[in-house]
Design a protein around this motif. Structure first.
Motif, short mmCIF file in Angstrom:
data_model
loop_
_atom_site.label_atom_id
_atom_site.label_comp_id
_atom_site.label_asym_id
_atom_site.label_seq_id
_atom_site.Cartn_x
_atom_site.Cartn_y
_atom_site.Cartn_z
N ILE A 1 -15.71 -31.75 -28.31
CA ILE A 1 -16.32 -32.74 -27.41
C ILE A 1 -15.23 -33.51 -26.67
O ILE A 1 -15.33 -33.76 -25.46
CB ILE A 1 -17.23 -33.70 -28.22
N ARG A 2 -14.17 -33.87 -27.39
CA ARG A 2 -13.07 -34.62 -26.77
C ARG A 2 -12.36 -33.78 -25.72
O ARG A 2 -11.93 -34.28 -24.67
CB ARG A 2 -12.09 -35.08 -27.85
N GLU A 3 -12.25 -32.48 -25.97
CA GLU A 3 -11.65 -31.58 -24.97
C GLU A 3 -12.44 -31.62 -23.67
O GLU A 3 -11.86 -31.66 -22.57
CB GLU A 3 -11.61 -30.16 -25.53
N LYS A 4 -13.76 -31.61 -23.78
CA LYS A 4 -14.60 -31.64 -22.58
C LYS A 4 -14.50 -32.98 -21.86
O LYS A 4 -14.63 -33.04 -20.62
CB LYS A 4 -16.06 -31.31 -22.94
N ILE A 5 -14.27 -34.06 -22.60
CA ILE A 5 -14.03 -35.36 -21.97
C ILE A 5 -12.75 -35.31 -21.15
O ILE A 5 -12.70 -35.78 -20.01
CB ILE A 5 -13.96 -36.47 -23.04
N PHE A 6 -11.70 -34.72 -21.71
CA PHE A 6 -10.43 -34.58 -21.00
C PHE A 6 -10.60 -33.74 -19.73
O PHE A 6 -9.96 -34.01 -18.72
CB PHE A 6 -9.37 -33.95 -21.91
N GLU A 7 -11.44 -32.73 -19.80
CA GLU A 7 -11.63 -31.85 -18.64
C GLU A 7 -12.47 -32.51 -17.55
O GLU A 7 -12.24 -32.26 -16.36
CB GLU A 7 -12.30 -30.55 -19.11
N GLN A 8 -13.43 -33.34 -17.92
CA GLN A 8 -14.37 -33.89 -16.94
C GLN A 8 -13.91 -35.20 -16.32
O GLN A 8 -14.14 -35.45 -15.13
CB GLN A 8 -15.74 -34.09 -17.59
N PHE A 9 -13.25 -36.05 -17.11
CA PHE A 9 -12.93 -37.39 -16.64
C PHE A 9 -11.44 -37.55 -16.35
O PHE A 9 -10.62 -36.81 -16.88
CB PHE A 9 -13.40 -38.43 -17.67
#
Length: 298
Positions: A194-202
């Motif tokens: 989930i944190r990886e996807k936060i890094f990718e999106q924001f």
């Protein structure tokens, strides 16, 4: 038949390819990877097993030379402990990466008494003369036992690296069961994905101000009887303004994040996933030692 086993730590600056290398060596995605620096926050173990050896790799956070938060100090402490309690050390660098002659890591490496390798990454983007010049420079600074150029992204020279490690690894029994890949529970990797996807999106400060806590992880079934994992997770931010950005207009951003994270989780868990995400504010959590402990930074 003799059996070898030992702990091998990978250290270096953020974004040098440590996580990519460990994933390539282990053959599984255990460490999350993004183009942003300081993606890795924890020390993550990945285990390579064969009949006659077990190598326990440790992927560490990138070395932060001027930590600004208690979180970053703890990340550096994970690197320091890796320098002290391993059987072998891999120091990773890449062409065009510049260290001052008085950089603290140089003195730390000189004091390391265990075997240490210099690993030059990203040879797929470099000329041979450039790589050799970097190896010569580092060998003039620190006495490395071995030096090897690799491409972690393309798994180039990873087999040669395993063979070099085995030359120095002591004989001993396995530390973990032979079918085990890591010492971390599934919940940890769910939070990391989930944190990886936060890094990718924001962008900007948002990824660095967030922490993910998995509240519940339940294996159940759909109405039609198919396996289903229900995951409820909290995303913590430091300010209400950050919460508003992550929520987005009419919840659009958090829905986009949830969809991307669910897809990645279904691929990793190999089953259908129901993912429920909620945002919470914890002011200055990166500076709060007690809060960091609750989040698993010890």
């Amino acid at each position: 038949m003799t059996h070898k086993s030992g702990f091998v730590s990978i250290v270096g600056r953020p974004n040098v390819g440590k996580s990519t290398l460990m994933n390539a060596l282990v053959g599984e995605k255990l460490s999350i990877i993004t183009p942003k620096p300081q993606t890795t926050r924890h020390r993550i173990i990945g285990i390579v097993n064969e009949d006659d050896y077990q190598i326990v790799f440790s992927d560490t956070p990138g070395i932060i030379e001027d930590p600004g938060y208690k979180l970053q100090e703890l990340m550096n402490s994970f690197v320091e402990s890796a320098l002290e309690d391993s059987d072998l050390l891999l120091f990773m660098t890449q062409p065009n990466e510049v260290y001052a002659e008085d950089a603290p890591i140089i003195e730390q490496l000189k004091k390391v008494e265990i075997p240490k390798f210099l690993i030059v990454n990203k040879i797929d983007k470099s000329h041979q003369a450039q790589v050799q010049a970097l190896i010569d420079l580092w060998q003039s600074r620190v006495k490395f036992d071995e030096a090897l150029a690799v491409s972690a992204l393309h798994a180039a020279n990873t087999t040669a690296l395993i063979q070099l490690i085995l030359k120095y690894l002591p004989e001993g029994p396995p530390y973990y069961p032979k079918d085990q890949l890591t010492d971390r529970p599934e919940r940890f990797f769910v939070a990391e994905i989930i944190r990886e996807k936060i890094f990718e999106q924001f962008q900007q400060e948002i990824p660095y101000s967030t922490e993910v806590h998995v509240e519940s992880f339940k294996e159940t079934e759909t109405k039609s009887g198919e396996p289903l994992i229900r995951i409820h997770a909290f995303i913590y931010v430091e300010r209400e303004s950050q919460k508003a950005i992550m929520l987005g207009h009419q919840g659009k951003s958090i829905k986009q994040l949830g969809a991307a994270a669910r897809k990645a989780l279904e691929q990793w868990l190999e089953t259908k996933v129901f993912l429920d995400l909620h945002l919470k504010v914890r002011e200055k959590w990166r500076k709060d030692e007690q809060q960091l402990k609750r989040f698993g930074y010890k």
